[in-house]
Design a protein around this motif. Sequence first.
Motif, PDB file in Angstrom:
ATOM      1  N   VAL A 192       0.855  -1.184   0.000  1.00  0.00           N
ATOM      2  CA  VAL A 192       0.000   0.000   0.000  1.00  0.00           C
ATOM      3  C   VAL A 192       0.891   1.233   0.000  1.00  0.00           C
ATOM      4  O   VAL A 192       1.985   1.225   0.563  1.00  0.00           O
ATOM      5  CB  VAL A 192      -0.956   0.037   1.216  1.00  0.00           C
ATOM      6  N   GLU A 193       0.428   2.272  -0.638  1.00  0.00           N
ATOM      7  CA  GLU A 193       1.154   3.538  -0.692  1.00  0.00           C
ATOM      8  C   GLU A 193       0.495   4.533   0.243  1.00  0.00           C
ATOM      9  O   GLU A 193      -0.741   4.628   0.302  1.00  0.00           O
ATOM     10  CB  GLU A 193       1.146   4.090  -2.116  1.00  0.00           C
ATOM     11  N   VAL A 194       1.306   5.269   0.974  1.00  0.00           N
ATOM     12  CA  VAL A 194       0.779   6.294   1.866  1.00  0.00           C
ATOM     13  C   VAL A 194       0.210   7.444   1.044  1.00  0.00           C
ATOM     14  O   VAL A 194       0.862   7.947   0.123  1.00  0.00           O
ATOM     15  CB  VAL A 194       1.886   6.813   2.806  1.00  0.00           C
ATOM     16  N   GLU A 195      -1.021   7.849   1.350  1.00  0.00           N
ATOM     17  CA  GLU A 195      -1.649   8.955   0.636  1.00  0.00           C
ATOM     18  C   GLU A 195      -0.942  10.260   0.967  1.00  0.00           C
ATOM     19  O   GLU A 195      -0.523  10.496   2.099  1.00  0.00           O
ATOM     20  CB  GLU A 195      -3.125   9.059   1.022  1.00  0.00           C
ATOM     21  N   ARG A 196      -0.815  11.111  -0.043  1.00  0.00           N
ATOM     22  CA  ARG A 196      -0.090  12.368   0.127  1.00  0.00           C
ATOM     23  C   ARG A 196      -1.014  13.575   0.087  1.00  0.00           C
ATOM     24  O   ARG A 196      -2.089  13.542  -0.504  1.00  0.00           O
ATOM     25  CB  ARG A 196       0.979  12.506  -0.963  1.00  0.00           C
ATOM     26  N   GLU A 197      -0.518  14.645   0.695  1.00  0.00           N
ATOM     27  CA  GLU A 197      -1.215  15.920   0.639  1.00  0.00           C
ATOM     28  C   GLU A 197      -0.898  16.587  -0.697  1.00  0.00           C
ATOM     29  O   GLU A 197      -0.038  16.132  -1.465  1.00  0.00           O
ATOM     30  CB  GLU A 197      -0.759  16.815   1.788  1.00  0.00           C
ATOM     31  N   GLU A 198      -1.521  17.711  -0.978  1.00  0.00           N
ATOM     32  CA  GLU A 198      -1.279  18.428  -2.230  1.00  0.00           C
ATOM     33  C   GLU A 198       0.164  18.899  -2.343  1.00  0.00           C
ATOM     34  O   GLU A 198       0.711  19.003  -3.442  1.00  0.00           O
ATOM     35  CB  GLU A 198      -2.239  19.626  -2.327  1.00  0.00           C
ATOM     36  N   ASN A 199       0.802  19.164  -1.209  1.00  0.00           N
ATOM     37  CA  ASN A 199       2.189  19.641  -1.242  1.00  0.00           C
ATOM     38  C   ASN A 199       3.192  18.518  -1.488  1.00  0.00           C
ATOM     39  O   ASN A 199       4.398  18.759  -1.552  1.00  0.00           O
ATOM     40  CB  ASN A 199       2.530  20.368   0.061  1.00  0.00           C
ATOM     41  N   GLY A 200       2.714  17.292  -1.615  1.00  0.00           N
ATOM     42  CA  GLY A 200       3.596  16.174  -1.928  1.00  0.00           C
ATOM     43  C   GLY A 200       4.051  15.371  -0.734  1.00  0.00           C
ATOM     44  O   GLY A 200       4.605  14.284  -0.899  1.00  0.00           O
ATOM     45  N   TRP A 201       3.828  15.880   0.475  1.00  0.00           N
ATOM     46  CA  TRP A 201       4.214  15.125   1.656  1.00  0.00           C
ATOM     47  C   TRP A 201       2.974  14.462   2.253  1.00  0.00           C
ATOM     48  O   TRP A 201       1.908  14.490   1.643  1.00  0.00           O
ATOM     49  CB  TRP A 201       4.897  16.052   2.669  1.00  0.00           C
ATOM     50  N   PHE A 202       3.119  13.795   3.389  1.00  0.00           N
ATOM     51  CA  PHE A 202       1.989  13.093   3.983  1.00  0.00           C
ATOM     52  C   PHE A 202       1.805  13.542   5.424  1.00  0.00           C
ATOM     53  O   PHE A 202       2.710  14.102   6.043  1.00  0.00           O
ATOM     54  CB  PHE A 202       2.205  11.582   3.929  1.00  0.00           C
ATOM     55  N   SER A 203       0.639  13.282   5.957  1.00  0.00           N
ATOM     56  CA  SER A 203       0.350  13.623   7.346  1.00  0.00           C
ATOM     57  C   SER A 203       0.581  12.409   8.235  1.00  0.00           C
ATOM     58  O   SER A 203       0.654  11.277   7.752  1.00  0.00           O
ATOM     59  CB  SER A 203      -1.106  14.073   7.483  1.00  0.00           C
ATOM     60  N   LYS A 204       0.702  12.663   9.537  1.00  0.00           N
ATOM     61  CA  LYS A 204       0.842  11.553  10.487  1.00  0.00           C
ATOM     62  C   LYS A 204      -0.381  10.644  10.429  1.00  0.00           C
ATOM     63  O   LYS A 204      -0.270   9.419  10.583  1.00  0.00           O
ATOM     64  CB  LYS A 204       1.071  12.073  11.895  1.00  0.00           C
ATOM     65  N   GLU A 205      -1.540  11.234  10.151  1.00  0.00           N
ATOM     66  CA  GLU A 205      -2.764  10.442  10.072  1.00  0.00           C
ATOM     67  C   GLU A 205      -2.751   9.506   8.861  1.00  0.00           C
ATOM     68  O   GLU A 205      -3.156   8.343   8.956  1.00  0.00           O
ATOM     69  CB  GLU A 205      -3.997  11.356  10.001  1.00  0.00           C
ATOM     70  N   SER A 206      -2.261  10.007   7.690  1.00  0.00           N
ATOM     71  CA  SER A 206      -2.243   9.153   6.492  1.00  0.00           C
ATOM     72  C   SER A 206      -1.212   8.043   6.631  1.00  0.00           C
ATOM     73  O   SER A 206      -1.442   6.917   6.165  1.00  0.00           O
ATOM     74  CB  SER A 206      -1.959   9.996   5.245  1.00  0.00           C
ATOM     75  N   LEU A 207      -0.080   8.319   7.284  1.00  0.00           N
ATOM     76  CA  LEU A 207       0.909   7.267   7.526  1.00  0.00           C
ATOM     77  C   LEU A 207       0.342   6.208   8.462  1.00  0.00           C
ATOM     78  O   LEU A 207       0.458   5.002   8.197  1.00  0.00           O
ATOM     79  CB  LEU A 207       2.178   7.875   8.126  1.00  0.00           C
ATOM     80  N   CYS A 208      -0.262   6.648   9.534  1.00  0.00           N
ATOM     81  CA  CYS A 208      -0.874   5.719  10.486  1.00  0.00           C
ATOM     82  C   CYS A 208      -1.940   4.867   9.803  1.00  0.00           C
ATOM     83  O   CYS A 208      -1.996   3.644  10.003  1.00  0.00           O
ATOM     84  CB  CYS A 208      -1.486   6.501  11.652  1.00  0.00           C
ATOM     85  N   LYS A 209      -2.770   5.494   8.978  1.00  0.00           N
ATOM     86  CA  LYS A 209      -3.841   4.774   8.282  1.00  0.00           C
ATOM     87  C   LYS A 209      -3.281   3.681   7.385  1.00  0.00           C
ATOM     88  O   LYS A 209      -3.801   2.559   7.347  1.00  0.00           O
ATOM     89  CB  LYS A 209      -4.668   5.773   7.457  1.00  0.00           C
ATOM     90  N   ALA A 210      -2.217   3.989   6.638  1.00  0.00           N
ATOM     91  CA  ALA A 210      -1.624   3.000   5.731  1.00  0.00           C
ATOM     92  C   ALA A 210      -1.056   1.820   6.511  1.00  0.00           C
ATOM     93  O   ALA A 210      -1.247   0.652   6.135  1.00  0.00           O
ATOM     94  CB  ALA A 210      -0.538   3.653   4.885  1.00  0.00           C
ATOM     95  N   ILE A 211      -0.343   2.107   7.603  1.00  0.00           N
ATOM     96  CA  ILE A 211       0.240   1.025   8.406  1.00  0.00           C
ATOM     97  C   ILE A 211      -0.852   0.161   9.021  1.00  0.00           C
ATOM     98  O   ILE A 211      -0.787  -1.075   8.969  1.00  0.00           O
ATOM     99  CB  ILE A 211       1.155   1.609   9.500  1.00  0.00           C
ATOM    100  N   LYS A 212      -1.862   0.795   9.592  1.00  0.00           N
ATOM    101  CA  LYS A 212      -2.944   0.036  10.222  1.00  0.00           C
ATOM    102  C   LYS A 212      -3.721  -0.790   9.201  1.00  0.00           C
ATOM    103  O   LYS A 212      -4.227  -1.865   9.515  1.00  0.00           O
ATOM    104  CB  LYS A 212      -3.897   1.000  10.953  1.00  0.00           C
ATOM    105  N   SER A 213      -3.794  -0.301   7.957  1.00  0.00           N
ATOM    106  CA  SER A 213      -4.564  -1.014   6.929  1.00  0.00           C
ATOM    107  C   SER A 213      -3.963  -2.381   6.596  1.00  0.00           C
ATOM    108  O   SER A 213      -4.662  -3.271   6.127  1.00  0.00           O
ATOM    109  CB  SER A 213      -4.673  -0.175   5.654  1.00  0.00           C
ATOM    110  N   VAL A 214      -2.652  -2.537   6.813  1.00  0.00           N
ATOM    111  CA  VAL A 214      -2.029  -3.834   6.536  1.00  0.00           C
ATOM    112  C   VAL A 214      -1.724  -4.621   7.805  1.00  0.00           C
ATOM    113  O   VAL A 214      -1.512  -5.829   7.755  1.00  0.00           O
ATOM    114  CB  VAL A 214      -0.732  -3.679   5.708  1.00  0.00           C
ATOM    115  N   MET A 215      -1.684  -3.927   8.960  1.00  0.00           N
ATOM    116  CA  MET A 215      -1.326  -4.604  10.211  1.00  0.00           C
ATOM    117  C   MET A 215      -2.526  -5.075  11.029  1.00  0.00           C
ATOM    118  O   MET A 215      -2.406  -5.981  11.848  1.00  0.00           O
ATOM    119  CB  MET A 215      -0.442  -3.690  11.057  1.00  0.00           C
ATOM    120  N   ASP A 216      -3.689  -4.453  10.847  1.00  0.00           N
ATOM    121  CA  ASP A 216      -4.876  -4.904  11.573  1.00  0.00           C
ATOM    122  C   ASP A 216      -5.281  -6.297  11.112  1.00  0.00           C
ATOM    123  O   ASP A 216      -5.383  -6.552   9.902  1.00  0.00           O
ATOM    124  CB  ASP A 216      -6.033  -3.926  11.369  1.00  0.00           C
TER     125      ASP A 216
END
Length: 459
Positions: free
Chosen positions: A393-417
């Motif tokens: 899974v790829e971490v979703e990015r903001e418009e500025n090209g970086w990601f938020s702590k929430e999007s990183l957490c969401k990506a990790i939890k999506s594969v670890m839950d």
Amino acid sequence: MDQAKSSNFHIVMFPWFAVGHMTPFLHLSNKLAEKGHTITFLLPKKTQNQLQHFNLYPDLITFHPLTIPHVEGLPIGAETASDVPISLTHLLIIALDRTRDQVEAVIKATRPKIVFNDSAHWLSQITRPLGIKTMHYSVVCAAALAIAVVPARSFDKDKPPTEAELAVPPKGYPSSTVVLHRHEARGLSFIAMPYGEGINFFERITTCMSESDALAIRTCRELEGELCDYIASQYNKQLLLTGPVLPEQAKTALEERWAKWLGQFPPRSVVFCAFGSQHILEKDQFQELLLGFELTGLPFFIALKPPTGASTVEEAFPDGFEERIKGRGVVWGGWVQQVLILDHPSVGCFVNHCGFGSLWESLMNNCQIVLVPHLADQILNTRLMAGDLKVAVEVEREENGWFSKESLCKAIKSVMDKDSEVGTMIQKNHSKSKETLVNPGFLSGYIDKFVQDLQELVI
């Protein structure tokens, strides 16, 4: 035996001055030396000690150190991409070009049958008059070559391509999932930027490929067959595949402190994060990343260089972070045994930048894969992994090209839950891909076929 010996020949390796390029060139050299070929390996002086332990056949593989000339604007003593920020890479390639006389002297002295390279666009001017073949060996994925290099030939060198042009896959491109977002297309604009004296990036690489006698890519048909066929058709050249060319499994043990720390957690519960040896985050990006890991509630091991402006990782920690994650999180600013950490039974997820080396390491272990690409080829590697293969899974990015702590957490939890449908699907596809890669004879079969094709090319 006599016939086998007679088919052996001398090879010169001349990779780009980055550890991520020199290392796979050396892994391939080991495979060729195993078949009896001799190799002269050109590299900057300071990297000899760094790479020596990867040379498994020192009687057949000879390191030839190059004196890297200083180029105004580079730090004194800079010899590799690890020594300079990405913004100065265009000056380091000038230094590579200025080793031309040294390279020519080695080629004339050793008279190889073929020279492997990936960035010296002038190489054929030396080899062709001598009747020596050249091979453009790419250690990035075919997806990156196909979308970032081939279409660039149609752009006017005096007019950099627009973001809209870069965001459109080239005609006939066989992957429907490689769609570049606005900020990613902006990141690809470097292909039209100066990359040497009087030449830009895509001119250099496409000239290298066009002037070579054949092309080779460190990939396999099972992952990128259609893309490889597309590239071969664009250049009308023979294209050889080496397979992943993975190094021999390390015979050393994981450092005791890390083995002990990881050993206190249940199987497949720890998230490991590493972004390679070159990328350095800005402080705010670094802190957002750390806060994202904290937010998961999972144990984690992060191995990153200190961010810009910091001499240690600790001085860049968010307020109160160290106290809050004590006992369940480690942030380390030095080198770690990445492959051995990934093999540890407590590690269940690998968050990485999807450099091509990390791509193969991801596929060859059992960890779930979360991708945070930074550079253009990493973005395209990620599209291959998360889009075409659906093994990550790829971490979703903001418009500025970086990601938020929430999007990183969401990506990790999506594969670890445990109950995650996404995680189950990713793991199933990953296991299937790994089964192919570890199948007995798979890797050796690619090398055997590569050596056979190579012999037919030069003899």
